[in-house]
Design a protein around this motif. Structure first.
Motif, PDB file in Angstrom:
ATOM      1  N   ILE A   1       0.854  -1.204   0.000  1.00 52.95           N
ATOM      2  CA  ILE A   1       0.000   0.000   0.000  1.00 52.95           C
ATOM      3  C   ILE A   1       0.880   1.240   0.000  1.00 52.95           C
ATOM      4  CG2 ILE A   1      -1.714   1.319   1.334  1.00 52.95           C
ATOM      5  CD1 ILE A   1      -2.815  -1.336   2.330  1.00 52.95           C
ATOM      6  N   LEU A   2       1.901   1.228   0.874  1.00 54.43           N
ATOM      7  CA  LEU A   2       2.812   2.377   0.936  1.00 54.43           C
ATOM      8  C   LEU A   2       3.472   2.624  -0.420  1.00 54.43           C
ATOM      9  CD1 LEU A   2       4.633   1.902   4.371  1.00 54.43           C
ATOM     10  CD2 LEU A   2       2.809   3.499   3.812  1.00 54.43           C
ATOM     11  N   LEU A   3       3.782   1.517  -1.098  1.00 56.38           N
ATOM     12  CA  LEU A   3       4.414   1.647  -2.413  1.00 56.38           C
ATOM     13  C   LEU A   3       3.461   2.270  -3.414  1.00 56.38           C
ATOM     14  CD1 LEU A   3       6.460  -1.621  -2.998  1.00 56.38           C
ATOM     15  CD2 LEU A   3       7.308   0.721  -2.945  1.00 56.38           C
ATOM     16  N   ILE A   4       2.207   1.773  -3.366  1.00 58.03           N
ATOM     17  CA  ILE A   4       1.210   2.265  -4.307  1.00 58.03           C
ATOM     18  C   ILE A   4       1.035   3.781  -4.132  1.00 58.03           C
ATOM     19  CG2 ILE A   4      -1.253   2.194  -4.919  1.00 58.03           C
ATOM     20  CD1 ILE A   4      -1.100  -0.850  -4.299  1.00 58.03           C
ATOM     21  N   PHE A   5       1.001   4.218  -2.854  1.00 57.39           N
ATOM     22  CA  PHE A   5       0.807   5.648  -2.603  1.00 57.39           C
ATOM     23  C   PHE A   5       2.121   6.424  -2.506  1.00 57.39           C
ATOM     24  CE2 PHE A   5      -3.139   3.769  -1.159  1.00 57.39           C
ATOM     25  CZ  PHE A   5      -4.057   4.568  -1.837  1.00 57.39           C
ATOM     26  N   ASN A   6       3.184   5.724  -2.790  1.00 56.37           N
ATOM     27  CA  ASN A   6       4.505   6.343  -2.740  1.00 56.37           C
ATOM     28  C   ASN A   6       4.807   6.999  -1.379  1.00 56.37           C
ATOM     29  OD1 ASN A   6       6.897   6.750  -3.836  1.00 56.37           O
ATOM     30  ND2 ASN A   6       6.318   8.445  -5.196  1.00 56.37           N
ATOM     31  N   ALA A   7       4.426   6.311  -0.312  1.00 56.88           N
ATOM     32  CA  ALA A   7       4.543   6.916   1.015  1.00 56.88           C
ATOM     33  C   ALA A   7       5.834   6.552   1.744  1.00 56.88           C
ATOM     34  CB  ALA A   7       3.340   6.484   1.873  1.00 56.88           C
ATOM     35  N   LEU A   8       6.624   5.671   1.129  1.00 62.62           N
ATOM     36  CA  LEU A   8       7.877   5.295   1.803  1.00 62.62           C
ATOM     37  C   LEU A   8       8.888   6.439   1.742  1.00 62.62           C
ATOM     38  CD1 LEU A   8       8.596   1.628   0.659  1.00 62.62           C
ATOM     39  CD2 LEU A   8       7.782   2.420   2.867  1.00 62.62           C
ATOM     40  N   GLU A   9       8.746   7.190   0.679  1.00 59.96           N
ATOM     41  CA  GLU A   9       9.725   8.236   0.395  1.00 59.96           C
ATOM     42  C   GLU A   9      10.010   9.164   1.591  1.00 59.96           C
ATOM     43  OE1 GLU A   9      11.009   7.837  -2.501  1.00 59.96           O
ATOM     44  OE2 GLU A   9      12.251   9.622  -2.778  1.00 59.96           O
ATOM     45  N   PRO A  10       8.955   9.800   2.166  1.00 55.59           N
ATOM     46  CA  PRO A  10       9.257  10.764   3.242  1.00 55.59           C
ATOM     47  C   PRO A  10      10.009  10.129   4.419  1.00 55.59           C
ATOM     48  CG  PRO A  10       6.899  10.750   2.705  1.00 55.59           C
ATOM     49  CD  PRO A  10       7.523   9.701   1.874  1.00 55.59           C
ATOM     50  N   ILE A  11       9.611   8.895   4.792  1.00 57.12           N
ATOM     51  CA  ILE A  11      10.288   8.250   5.928  1.00 57.12           C
ATOM     52  C   ILE A  11      11.753   8.024   5.568  1.00 57.12           C
ATOM     53  CG2 ILE A  11      10.294   6.253   7.486  1.00 57.12           C
ATOM     54  CD1 ILE A  11       7.373   5.762   6.642  1.00 57.12           C
ATOM     55  N   ASN A  12      11.950   7.503   4.388  1.00 57.98           N
ATOM     56  CA  ASN A  12      13.316   7.214   3.965  1.00 57.98           C
ATOM     57  C   ASN A  12      14.170   8.477   3.858  1.00 57.98           C
ATOM     58  OD1 ASN A  12      13.108   4.458   3.883  1.00 57.98           O
ATOM     59  ND2 ASN A  12      12.242   4.454   1.819  1.00 57.98           N
ATOM     60  N   VAL A  13      13.534   9.544   3.377  1.00 53.58           N
ATOM     61  CA  VAL A  13      14.283  10.797   3.247  1.00 53.58           C
ATOM     62  C   VAL A  13      14.668  11.306   4.640  1.00 53.58           C
ATOM     63  CG1 VAL A  13      14.093  13.231   2.584  1.00 53.58           C
ATOM     64  CG2 VAL A  13      13.337  11.421   1.018  1.00 53.58           C
ATOM     65  N   PHE A  14      13.716  11.178   5.573  1.00 52.60           N
ATOM     66  CA  PHE A  14      13.983  11.629   6.933  1.00 52.60           C
ATOM     67  C   PHE A  14      15.185  10.885   7.532  1.00 52.60           C
ATOM     68  CE2 PHE A  14      13.265  11.063  11.528  1.00 52.60           C
ATOM     69  CZ  PHE A  14      13.320  12.389  11.915  1.00 52.60           C
ATOM     70  N   LEU A  15      15.251   9.581   7.233  1.00 51.22           N
ATOM     71  CA  LEU A  15      16.336   8.780   7.806  1.00 51.22           C
ATOM     72  C   LEU A  15      17.625   8.841   6.993  1.00 51.22           C
ATOM     73  CD1 LEU A  15      14.362   5.580   8.848  1.00 51.22           C
ATOM     74  CD2 LEU A  15      15.450   7.211  10.383  1.00 51.22           C
ATOM     75  N   SER A  16      17.560   9.524   5.853  1.00 47.18           N
ATOM     76  CA  SER A  16      18.698   9.450   4.940  1.00 47.18           C
ATOM     77  C   SER A  16      20.042   9.947   5.498  1.00 47.18           C
ATOM     78  CB  SER A  16      18.362  10.131   3.610  1.00 47.18           C
ATOM     79  OG  SER A  16      18.141  11.495   3.864  1.00 47.18           O
ATOM     80  N   PRO A  17      20.043  10.952   6.402  1.00 45.26           N
ATOM     81  CA  PRO A  17      21.372  11.322   6.926  1.00 45.26           C
ATOM     82  C   PRO A  17      22.079  10.125   7.562  1.00 45.26           C
ATOM     83  CG  PRO A  17      19.709  12.911   7.621  1.00 45.26           C
ATOM     84  CD  PRO A  17      18.982  11.808   6.923  1.00 45.26           C
TER      85      PRO A  17
END
Ligand SMILES: Nc1nc2c(ncn2[C@@H]2O[C@H](COP(=O)(O)OP(=O)(O)OP(=O)(O)O)[C@@H](O)[C@H]2O)c(=O)[nH]1
Ligand SMILES: [Mg+2]
Length: 710
Positions: free
Chosen positions: A587-603
């Motif tokens: 579901i997260l993939l379909i709505f492209n919702a993983l992105e913000p979490i991943n970006v937040f953790l990216s540092p």
């Protein structure tokens, strides 16, 4: 009307039983057989650490059965002993089943003698008769019953032999308030009092009542012939007993027989002395006891506890001499168990075997796991092709239900469960054979250097299976300090779930050498953290005092059952979670919702660890269960039409696995750590592990970058 009331108050049909005895005698095997529950069983002392209750209905009666932790005496050396003693005399228990290891009769009877002083209705269950008989030794049970004037039953608990007879004897005791038919004029020879039919008729059809005040009404046999000490001690004990009897109004509420109290104040039992100190007359008796003790110690030239113990042991020796029947007096050769014992504790071969055992655990697990996992994976691919052929590959429903849900299921079964089951199987095998205390013995010196008792190796080895029961098992440590250090170290052991990640990624794509490299880092971290904790925590580690029981052929019933119980836990807890999270991920993939979490953790993930952006969310999932990091990553790769090698470079695989191995214990382990110690400590450990994981992960990443840029 009054009569009815009286009846209601006085009678019940519930019988409360407690299983008491030395550690490692088979109490939990009996408990599990009776209640169908699954207390930990294994061939090392100290598994049961907390009182556990279970129930069963048998021959028309309701039984509450309590499995007590194993203890060696009823003195106040440990908290378990105090707690067990108070529990045994309390009104919560009607009958004690004293479980005795037939192969260690003398030491076990020492505890029995102390229980007898408590004058509680009691049944002696002599367990592990199979082991004794294999040594061509038998026991004269008739003679034993004559001596103890209580029921004495032979048991082979692992086969269930004699287990239900214990309950029949218990019914006999509480319904008729007498010790045993043999001692009440009936004819035991003609009457097979263990036959169920007899009970059914008497109890089920016209059920006899169980008296409510079993303990008071029970006619405890006169055992003064075996329980009395030598003349000098006995005179003093009897004098003290009479003085305590004279104050029975005061002492009655404590439930201890006066003779027991007399012996205990002579022995300087702190808990009992407290009771006496509360009243003036009690203090007078204590003074007299001090005087008597001094006289006895002067006379014998030894400490009072030694004097009393040797009195008891001399009585026990007389009994064992009488009841042991050596069937064939052939020259005894060293048994296989003794030979294995010698080898596994040998100063050179012992370590070779230890390394082989640990290697063997993994070799077995992953050979079986890879084989089964490969088959399951092939099945999934085959089925997927068919599904895609029918419904199309880009259908959202197919993505959601098949890729996410069914894919999650297959991923969990083929990627994790196939490893978890053989893993638990070998761990249980090690537990039940008696290998663990040998490993503790061998590792004592190493363990001491990191500030803990050799015993820590037991929870640590169990930690290879699952950190949750392993951290709970750290309760066997002698002191709070050692418990805390053991818990911290055990929580760093790579459990079966972590190993599936490491082997599924690094093992599969980079080879076993790199797996060993990760292992080395993990164990170095354990050693270093152990040393640091040893320095910063006040106190010293205690010496190794651990009983070693003989090796035994493991009981396959016990092993399979325990493996099943543990794997079932996985199936019930992890599988649904993986399936739900698998769907959720889609579901997260379909709505492209993983992105913000991943970006937040990216540092952390991208900059510091050099991992791809998508790993962020999986590391968070991994806190729930470590295997989720890989299972979900594989699922994601799959739904993107990629393989894992296309998602992670080799160095990323190494960093990803290392972080998964070290960073924060999984959620269930954190909760158990908090329960064993406190939340503050659980959080401290978790934060420390996150810091260590990030430090090492970052060092490897930047180290690699530096090397490749040269
Ligand atoms: N051969 C044989 N082994 C037995 C028998 N009963 C128990 N065992 C084994 O003895 C070991 C100890 O059994 P447990 O039930 O765990 O012992 P326990 O008394 O509960 O031990 P603690 O909880 O540590 O006090 C296990 O390895 C059992 O498989 C028996 O009748 N015969
Ligand atoms: Mg137990």
């Amino acid at each position: 009307m009054k009569m009815n009331n009286e009846r209601e108050v006085k009678y019940k049909d519930t019988i409360n039983i407690a299983l008491a005895g030395n550690p490692n005698v088979g109490k939990s095997v009996i408990f599990n057989q009776l209640t169908g529950l699954s207390q930990t069983i294994g061939n090392w002392p100290g598994k049961t650490v907390e009182r556990m209750e279970g129930h069963l209905d048998f021959l028309g009666y309701h039984f509450n059965i309590v499995d007590l932790p194993g203890i060696y005496s009823l003195s106040t050396y440990s908290l378990e002993e105090i707690v067990s003693r108070e529990y045994i005399v309390s009104d919560e228990v009607d009958i004690i089943i004293n479980v005795i290891d037939a192969t260690n009769l003398e030491r076990n009877l020492f505890f029995t003698f102390q229980l007898l002083e408590l004058k509680v209705p009691m049944i002696l269950a002599i367990n592990q008769m199979d082991v004794l008989r294999r040594r061509n030794i038998d026991l004269d049970f008739e003679e034993l019953e004559k001596i103890f004037k209580l029921p004495v039953l032979p048991l082979v608990a692992v086969h269930g032999t004699g287990v239900h007879q214990l309950l029949e004897e218990a019914i006999e005791m509480v319904v008729y308030r007498r010790a045993h038919m043999h001692f009440n004029g009936s004819e035991p020879e003609e009457c097979d009092h263990h036959a169920h039919d007899y009970y059914r008729e008497e109890h089920v059809h016209g059920k006899a009542d169980v008296c409510n005040s079993i303990k008071e009404d029970f006619d405890f046999p006169d055992l003064s012939d075996i329980l009395s000490f030598g003349k000098e001690i006995e005179e003093k004990v009897q004098d003290l007993t009479q003085r305590i009897d004279a104050l029975s109004d005061y002492f009655a509420k404590y439930n201890y027989p006066s003779r027991f109290l007399a012996v205990k104040i002579l022995e300087r039992d702190e808990e009992i002395i407290k009771i006496f100190k509360e009243i003036k007359e009690g203090n007078d008796i204590l003074k007299l006891a001090d005087k008597y003790r001094e006289e006895l110690e002067d006379y014998h030239g030894e400490d009072i506890n030694t004097i009393i113990s040797s009195e008891i042991y001399s009585d026990i020796l007389k009994i064992t001499d009488k009841v042991m029947i050596q069937e064939v007096k052939e020259k005894r050769t060293r048994s296989i168990a003794e030979k294995i014992d010698h080898l596994t504790t040998h100063s050179f071969w012992g370590y070779v075997i230890l390394v082989l055992v640990i290697f063997g655990i993994y070799a077995f697990t992953f050979t079986v796991g890879d084989f089964l996992g490969g088959m399951i994976n092939e099945l999934y691919v085959h089925l997927s092709d068919r599904i895609y052929a029918i419904y199309g590959e880009d259908n959202s429903w197919v993505n959601l239900l098949w890729d996410g849900g069914v894919g999650g299921f297959f991923g969990a079964v083929g990627g994790v469960l196939v490893y978890v089951i053989p893993f638990f199987l070998v761990i249980e095998l090690l537990q039940d054979s008696g290998y663990l205390p040998r490993a503790a013995f061998l590792m004592d010196r190493v363990m001491h250097s990191i500030g803990v008792h050799g015993k820590t190796i037991i929870p640590m080895i169990l930690g290879f299976g699952c950190n949750v029961p392993a951290c709970a098992g750290c309760r066997i440590m002698e002191t709070e300090r050692e418990k805390k250090i053991s818990i911290a170290l055990t929580s760093l052991i790579p459990c079966a779930a972590v190993m599936t990640v490491v082997l599924g990624l690094v093992g599969r794509y980079l080879g076993l050498g790199w797996v060993l490299f990760l292992f080395m880092i993990n164990f170095s971290v354990i050693l270093i953290i152990g040393r640091i904790l040893n320095k910063v925590m006040p106190g010293e580690s205690t010496e190794l005092i651990m009983e070693m029981h003989e090796f035994r052929v493991p009981n396959y019933g016990v092993i399979f059952k325990q493996t099943w119980v543990r794997s079932k836990e996985f199936v019930y807890k992890a599988l649904p979670l993986i399936i739900v999270l698998g769907i959720f991920l889609e579901i997260l993939l379909i709505f492209n919702a993983l992105e913000p979490i991943n970006v937040f953790l990216s540092p952390i993930t991208v900059f510091w660890l050099g991992l791809p952006l998508i790993t962020g969310v999986f590391l968070i999932y991994g806190i729930l269960r470590k295997e989720l990091t890989l299972v979900l990553l594989a699922l994601l790769a799959n739904s993107l039409g990629l393989t894992l090698v296309e998602v992670l470079t080799p160095i990323q695989m190494i960093v990803f696995c290392l972080v998964t191995m070290l960073y924060v214990p999984c959620f269930a382990t954190i909760v158990i750590i908090a329960k064993q110690t406190n939340w503050k400590y659980a959080i401290q450990i978790s934060s420390m592990e996150i810091a260590v994981a990030l430090l090492i992960g970052g060092l490897i990443h930047f180290g690699y970058m530096f090397l490749t840029s040269m």
